[in-house]
Design a protein around this motif. Sequence first.
Motif, short mmCIF file in Angstrom:
data_model
loop_
_atom_site.label_atom_id
_atom_site.label_comp_id
_atom_site.label_asym_id
_atom_site.label_seq_id
_atom_site.Cartn_x
_atom_site.Cartn_y
_atom_site.Cartn_z
N UNK A 33 -12.04 -17.35 -9.39
CA UNK A 33 -10.94 -17.61 -10.30
C UNK A 33 -11.28 -17.31 -11.76
N UNK A 34 -12.53 -17.39 -12.17
CA UNK A 34 -12.86 -17.13 -13.57
C UNK A 34 -13.59 -15.82 -13.78
N UNK A 35 -14.07 -15.19 -12.71
CA UNK A 35 -14.77 -13.91 -12.84
C UNK A 35 -13.91 -12.73 -12.40
N UNK A 36 -12.82 -12.99 -11.69
CA UNK A 36 -11.92 -11.91 -11.29
C UNK A 36 -11.23 -11.35 -12.52
N UNK A 37 -11.13 -10.03 -12.56
CA UNK A 37 -10.54 -9.35 -13.71
C UNK A 37 -9.10 -8.97 -13.41
N UNK A 38 -8.41 -8.50 -14.42
CA UNK A 38 -7.04 -8.01 -14.28
C UNK A 38 -7.03 -6.49 -14.40
N UNK A 39 -6.09 -5.87 -13.70
CA UNK A 39 -5.90 -4.43 -13.79
C UNK A 39 -4.40 -4.12 -13.70
N UNK A 40 -4.01 -3.02 -14.29
CA UNK A 40 -2.64 -2.52 -14.14
C UNK A 40 -2.57 -1.78 -12.81
N UNK A 41 -1.74 -2.29 -11.91
CA UNK A 41 -1.60 -1.68 -10.58
C UNK A 41 -0.36 -0.78 -10.61
N UNK A 42 -0.56 0.50 -10.27
CA UNK A 42 0.52 1.48 -10.30
C UNK A 42 1.09 1.67 -8.90
N UNK A 43 2.36 1.27 -8.72
CA UNK A 43 3.10 1.44 -7.47
C UNK A 43 3.98 2.68 -7.60
N UNK A 44 4.04 3.50 -6.56
CA UNK A 44 4.94 4.66 -6.56
C UNK A 44 5.64 4.75 -5.21
N UNK A 45 6.90 5.15 -5.28
CA UNK A 45 7.71 5.33 -4.06
C UNK A 45 8.54 6.60 -4.22
N UNK A 46 8.17 7.70 -3.53
CA UNK A 46 8.99 8.91 -3.56
C UNK A 46 10.40 8.61 -3.06
N UNK A 47 11.40 9.10 -3.80
CA UNK A 47 12.79 8.76 -3.47
C UNK A 47 13.69 9.79 -4.13
N UNK A 48 14.57 10.40 -3.36
CA UNK A 48 15.52 11.36 -3.93
C UNK A 48 16.79 10.59 -4.31
N UNK A 49 16.94 10.32 -5.59
CA UNK A 49 18.05 9.49 -6.05
C UNK A 49 19.29 10.34 -6.31
N UNK A 50 20.44 9.80 -5.95
CA UNK A 50 21.71 10.49 -6.16
C UNK A 50 22.61 9.62 -7.05
N UNK A 51 23.79 10.14 -7.35
CA UNK A 51 24.73 9.41 -8.20
C UNK A 51 25.20 8.12 -7.54
N UNK A 52 25.11 8.06 -6.21
CA UNK A 52 25.53 6.84 -5.49
C UNK A 52 24.49 5.72 -5.57
N UNK A 53 23.28 6.04 -6.02
CA UNK A 53 22.22 5.02 -6.12
C UNK A 53 22.34 4.30 -7.46
N UNK A 54 23.08 3.22 -7.48
CA UNK A 54 23.35 2.48 -8.72
C UNK A 54 22.54 1.19 -8.81
N UNK A 55 21.80 0.84 -7.77
CA UNK A 55 21.04 -0.41 -7.79
C UNK A 55 19.65 -0.18 -8.39
N UNK A 56 19.08 -1.25 -8.92
CA UNK A 56 17.72 -1.21 -9.46
C UNK A 56 16.73 -1.57 -8.36
N UNK A 57 15.52 -1.02 -8.44
CA UNK A 57 14.50 -1.26 -7.42
C UNK A 57 13.38 -2.11 -8.00
#
Length: 437
Positions: free
Chosen positions: A319-343
Amino acid sequence: MGRKMRNTHSHIWLKHLALLALSSVFFCMHASAQIYYDVVTNDRSMPVKSLLVTPTDDSLDYAVLPLLGGKTLTVEFDILENDSRYLHYQILHCDRNWRKSTLFESDYMQKLGELTIDDYENSFNTSVSYIHYRFSFPNDNLKILRSGNYVLQIFDTESNALIIQKRFVVTEQLVELQAQVKRPNIVQYADLYQQISLQIVPHGFNLSSFDKDLFVCYRQNGRWDKTISGIQPNHISGDGVLVFDDNRNANMLGGAEFHEFNFKNFNYASYPVDKFIEDNNTYTAILQPDKIQPAYIYNDNGDLNGKFCIAISQNFDNQTSADYAHVLFTLPYFRTAQDTLNLYVCGSFNNWKLNAENQMHYNEDKKQYEASILLKQGYYGYTYMFASNDYKTIDMTSIDGSFYQTENDYEIFVYFYDYKLGYDRCVGYKKINSRKQ
């Protein structure tokens, strides 16, 4: 005489109107009473991370405490800063709907003095500095006297600002619960849903007013955003057993198995971590891109059902020696005009919340969604959720699908209103698994 009678009737009518008005006010106040949800502050001047509220003897279990059972819950979290703060906490008793109950504090709790958090420690040899806080309850200064729903609130003492609010449940085992998860037998639910069947065996506990005083809640994977409640029994057997086998209203989407990764060691990247980047003493963990799961293909893989735990490979205090890192998540997705929601990327690491911190952003050039989230070293389960701007539309299945075969935890909470004591008691609790039955 007639005038006097009219005056008397008028006086009675006015009193009746006054009583009606008072009743309406009381009803409106009750109906609009605050519902207590899980909250972790997003104040940038006080960034709280890695909150865990779990049984002391099992850090991967859910925040449920048997009444007077000698068990405790442990609370751990970090504040990303160099100097410690004075923090204190309080506990509120709630009704079955997570509104504050009418009990006085002395009715549900014995407390000695102010409940302060005195166990804290600076991080050691980490790129991101933080103060780690930890405490357990019940303890020498706090005893819980009643079962039911509770809310833990943690405050910064100097500003009295609420920084953490977390639900937990205290249970009594006054009735026996026999339950199982099965595949629904209705065609439109059979492939996507899981059905919970329940029998409540009273063993002498008076359930005669079950139709108005009994309240049953099913919860999936410790998520208060995935519950079914208010289910009534289908029938009562001759020996008083309440049978809940509702094949329409007790079905819950099975979902898919969670995505998982771990980054215990910055020197070694294990699947699905692609690589680590260190830049100016700041770490970034890049995950391999996820894939959209075909709706008809179920992938069976063991997971933590969306939980997380802190861990590092070196033999130090996690708990006191573990470090933090920026974790980069990626999801390939072909978005269209009908995709109005946030992910969003969601898991217990962020209390399943949909907020700016875990919202993904679309990269038009690469045709993919991306998110960078600051996380502490350890194991993480997560899933993807679409949501509208007002959060009234939430889609949990478009990316990974939903399957009746999915391994899920379910918890059953049985509440019964005690008129003598004036509160909702949690008289029964059971945890089951869709696969380990």
